[in-house]
Design an enzyme around this catalytic site. Structure first.
Site, PDB file in Angstrom:
ATOM      1  N   ARG A  56       0.852  -1.193   0.000  1.00 56.71           N
ATOM      2  CA  ARG A  56       0.000   0.000   0.000  1.00 56.71           C
ATOM      3  C   ARG A  56       0.889   1.245   0.000  1.00 56.71           C
ATOM      4  O   ARG A  56       0.599   2.241  -0.640  1.00 56.71           O
ATOM      5  CB  ARG A  56      -0.946   0.023   1.215  1.00 56.71           C
ATOM      6  CG  ARG A  56      -1.695   1.328   1.290  1.00 56.71           C
ATOM      7  CD  ARG A  56      -2.850   1.407   2.300  1.00 56.71           C
ATOM      8  NE  ARG A  56      -2.859   0.449   3.355  1.00 56.71           N
ATOM      9  CZ  ARG A  56      -2.086   0.512   4.465  1.00 56.71           C
ATOM     10  NH1 ARG A  56      -1.254   1.519   4.641  1.00 56.71           N
ATOM     11  NH2 ARG A  56      -2.166  -0.429   5.379  1.00 56.71           N
ATOM     12  N   TYR A 108     -16.641  17.418 -14.154  1.00 56.20           N
ATOM     13  CA  TYR A 108     -17.100  16.038 -14.327  1.00 56.20           C
ATOM     14  C   TYR A 108     -18.224  15.726 -13.322  1.00 56.20           C
ATOM     15  O   TYR A 108     -18.107  16.058 -12.132  1.00 56.20           O
ATOM     16  CB  TYR A 108     -15.897  15.114 -14.113  1.00 56.20           C
ATOM     17  CG  TYR A 108     -16.211  13.645 -14.184  1.00 56.20           C
ATOM     18  CD1 TYR A 108     -16.513  13.047 -15.398  1.00 56.20           C
ATOM     19  CD2 TYR A 108     -16.201  12.858 -13.053  1.00 56.20           C
ATOM     20  CE1 TYR A 108     -16.802  11.693 -15.472  1.00 56.20           C
ATOM     21  CE2 TYR A 108     -16.475  11.500 -13.104  1.00 56.20           C
ATOM     22  CZ  TYR A 108     -16.783  10.920 -14.318  1.00 56.20           C
ATOM     23  OH  TYR A 108     -17.061   9.590 -14.378  1.00 56.20           O
ATOM     24  N   ASP A 180      -8.004  19.637 -13.067  1.00 57.98           N
ATOM     25  CA  ASP A 180      -8.260  18.327 -13.669  1.00 57.98           C
ATOM     26  C   ASP A 180      -7.878  18.436 -15.150  1.00 57.98           C
ATOM     27  O   ASP A 180      -8.549  19.114 -15.925  1.00 57.98           O
ATOM     28  CB  ASP A 180      -9.748  17.986 -13.490  1.00 57.98           C
ATOM     29  CG  ASP A 180     -10.132  16.623 -14.073  1.00 57.98           C
ATOM     30  OD1 ASP A 180      -9.419  16.134 -14.979  1.00 57.98           O
ATOM     31  OD2 ASP A 180     -11.152  16.068 -13.651  1.00 57.98           O
ATOM     32  N   LYS A 205      -8.752   7.521 -18.875  1.00 59.60           N
ATOM     33  CA  LYS A 205      -9.080   8.135 -20.157  1.00 59.60           C
ATOM     34  C   LYS A 205      -7.852   8.166 -21.070  1.00 59.60           C
ATOM     35  O   LYS A 205      -7.300   7.118 -21.370  1.00 59.60           O
ATOM     36  CB  LYS A 205      -9.667   9.525 -19.901  1.00 59.60           C
ATOM     37  CG  LYS A 205     -10.691   9.556 -18.757  1.00 59.60           C
ATOM     38  CD  LYS A 205     -11.954   8.769 -19.047  1.00 59.60           C
ATOM     39  CE  LYS A 205     -12.848   8.592 -17.818  1.00 59.60           C
ATOM     40  NZ  LYS A 205     -13.192   9.812 -17.093  1.00 59.60           N
TER      41      LYS A 205
HETATM   42  C1  LIG Z   1     -13.630  10.178 -15.814  1.00 55.30           C
HETATM   43  C2  LIG Z   1     -13.276  11.489 -15.258  1.00 55.30           C
HETATM   44  C3  LIG Z   1     -13.034  11.652 -13.886  1.00 55.30           C
HETATM   45  C4  LIG Z   1     -13.194  10.526 -12.893  1.00 55.30           C
HETATM   46  O1  LIG Z   1     -12.286   9.521 -13.117  1.00 55.30           O
HETATM   47  P1  LIG Z   1     -12.546   7.958 -12.803  1.00 55.30           P
HETATM   48  O2  LIG Z   1     -11.286   7.318 -13.196  1.00 55.30           O
HETATM   49  O3  LIG Z   1     -13.730   7.543 -13.594  1.00 55.30           O
HETATM   50  O4  LIG Z   1     -12.818   7.890 -11.328  1.00 55.30           O
HETATM   51  C5  LIG Z   1     -12.663  12.900 -13.436  1.00 55.30           C
HETATM   52  N1  LIG Z   1     -12.544  13.943 -14.294  1.00 55.30           N
HETATM   53  C6  LIG Z   1     -12.777  13.824 -15.601  1.00 55.30           C
HETATM   54  C7  LIG Z   1     -12.614  15.010 -16.484  1.00 55.30           C
HETATM   55  C8  LIG Z   1     -13.145  12.594 -16.130  1.00 55.30           C
HETATM   56  O5  LIG Z   1     -13.403  12.495 -17.447  1.00 55.30           O
END
Ligand SMILES: *Cc1c(COP(=O)(O)O)cnc(C)c1O
Length: 389
Positions: A56, A108, A180, A205
């Site tokens: 961890r 998001y 983000d 992504k």
């Molecule tokens: C998908 C996404 C998230 C969340 O990520 P996960 O891996 O699904 O928890 C946060 N911000 C954006 C812009 C995203 O497209």
């Protein structure tokens, strides 16, 4: 705490993508980093070990990914998490009850849900504003504001936040500026250069890019923040498994190549849709008609493969998303394959209807994640799906 090597930061982007964070396996010389599928490590004696005690806290495969993504963002420290939302969870744990966050309203859907349904219950307060309006962001700051949270371009309205201006607002407020960067990726946009303190990714992504794992990352250059995030990563424990880290690392190696193609295909598809009579509006920062195109050109090096279109008619939008044959109807984005989605009922269903309406997220809005297939095939697919019977 994993730290990026100086020699990795002295190299250019595509070289970092392939090499940063891993310098060969000392045991075998393996060119590709091993998957250290272990929970614990043998200690030579009491208090004598190689720095690894329990997985961890530290895992070599995870550390390779952490250094790689940090290097891509031009950061010194990286932290991997089990998902993008787990990374956001760790960011929020930097705060204490009573602290205030100014966030873009267009973030998001899952990020918005975590803030409003979990963190507000635990004593954090939030003000959601149009992150594209720097004056509104500045006006929302209070003496308790500890984080200014931005996503740019936003999902799914493709609205931009002026990173330099927002970073300045955060700095004046002595708040952390958290960005983000999932949509743009460090190939097109590096928020740390515009004053961000922490960059967040859903590695699910574009960074992984193959739609075969779920993960998140935080990177920072500030040692003090890195120390606190490292403590939270280990104490809260939302760490990814080594195999998912290895998959994400395999993904980042081709990030430069993939993003170039997403960008070429995204621009072509956006321009084609812009001329289509059934399409009322295309939201894509690379189009001159995008209200923030100039800002996009200033803070981004390219625009990628994400775009949304307004079809003006809900029934027609439903028909469209169910008719494409190459574009798969699915949540998520950023993979090599093209996806199509209906934000109001899928990714953004958890955003209150009133808020969706305010940001222009209608029931006839369709979002496309343009993949790296042959763009003529993609356009042909959209053409047949938009055609009248
Ligand atoms: C998908 C996404 C998230 C969340 O990520 P996960 O891996 O699904 O928890 C946060 N911000 C954006 C812009 C995203 O497209």
């Amino acid at each position: 705490m994993t730290r990026v090597a100086e020699h990795d930061l002295s190299r250019r982007f595509a070289t970092r993508a392939v090499h940063a964070g891993y310098a060969g396996d000392p045991l075998s010389g393996a060119v590709m980093g091993p998957i250290y599928q272990t929970s614990t490590y043998i200690q030579e004696g009491l208090g004598r070990h190689k720095g690894y005690e329990y997985a961890r806290t530290r895992n070599p495969t995870r550390e390779a990914l952490e250094r790689n993504v940090a290097a891509l963002e031009g950061a010194l420290h990286g932290f991997a998490f089990g998902s993008g939302l787990a990374a956001l969870d760790a960011v929020m744990k930097l705060l204490s009850a009573g602290d205030h966050v100014v966030s873009g309203e267009n973030v998001y859907g899952g990020s918005h849900r975590q803030m409003t349904h979990i963190w507000s219950r635990l004593g954090l307060t939030f003000t959601f504003v149009d992150g594209g309006d720097a004056k509104a962001v500045a006006a929302a700051v209070t003496p308790n504001t500890k984080i200014v949270y931005a996503e740019t371009p936003t999902n799914p309205m493709m609205r931009l936040c002026d990173l330099a201006a927002t970073g300045e607002i955060a700095r004046t407020a002595k708040a952390l500026f958290v960005v983000d960067n999932t949509f743009a990726t460090p190939f097109f946009q590096q928020p740390l250069q515009f004053g961000a303190d922490i960059v967040l990714h859903s590695t699910t992504k574009y960074l992984n890019g193959h739609s075969d794992m779920v993960g998140g990352m935080l990177v920072t250059t500030r040692d003090d923040i890195a120390e606190r995030i490292g403590f939270i990563q280990n104490s809260s424990g939302a760490v990814p498994g080594p195999f998912d880290c290895w998959l994400a690392l395999r993904g980042t190696k081709t990030l430069a190549l993939r993003m170039r193609q997403h960008d070429v295909n995204g621009r072509r598809v956006a321009e084609w849709l812009d001329k289509h009579p059934r399409v009322e509006r295309v939201y894509y920062p690379g189009l001159k008609s995008h209200p923030q195109h100039e800002l996009a050109a200033r803070q981004m090096k390219g625009f990628g493969g994400m775009l949304s279109i307004e079809l003006g008619n809900t029934a027609f939008a439903r028909r469209f998303v169910e008719r494409t044959k190459i574009f798969a109807l699915a949540e998520s984005l950023g993979g090599v394959e093209s996806l199509i989605g209906h934000p109001a009922s899928m990714t953004h269903a958890s955003v209150p209807a009133e808020m969706r309406r305010r940001m222009g997220l209608t029931d006839s809005l369709v979002r496309l994640s343009v993949g790296i297939e042959d763009v003529e095939d993609l356009i042909g697919d959209l053409d047949q799906a938009l055609a009248d019977d």
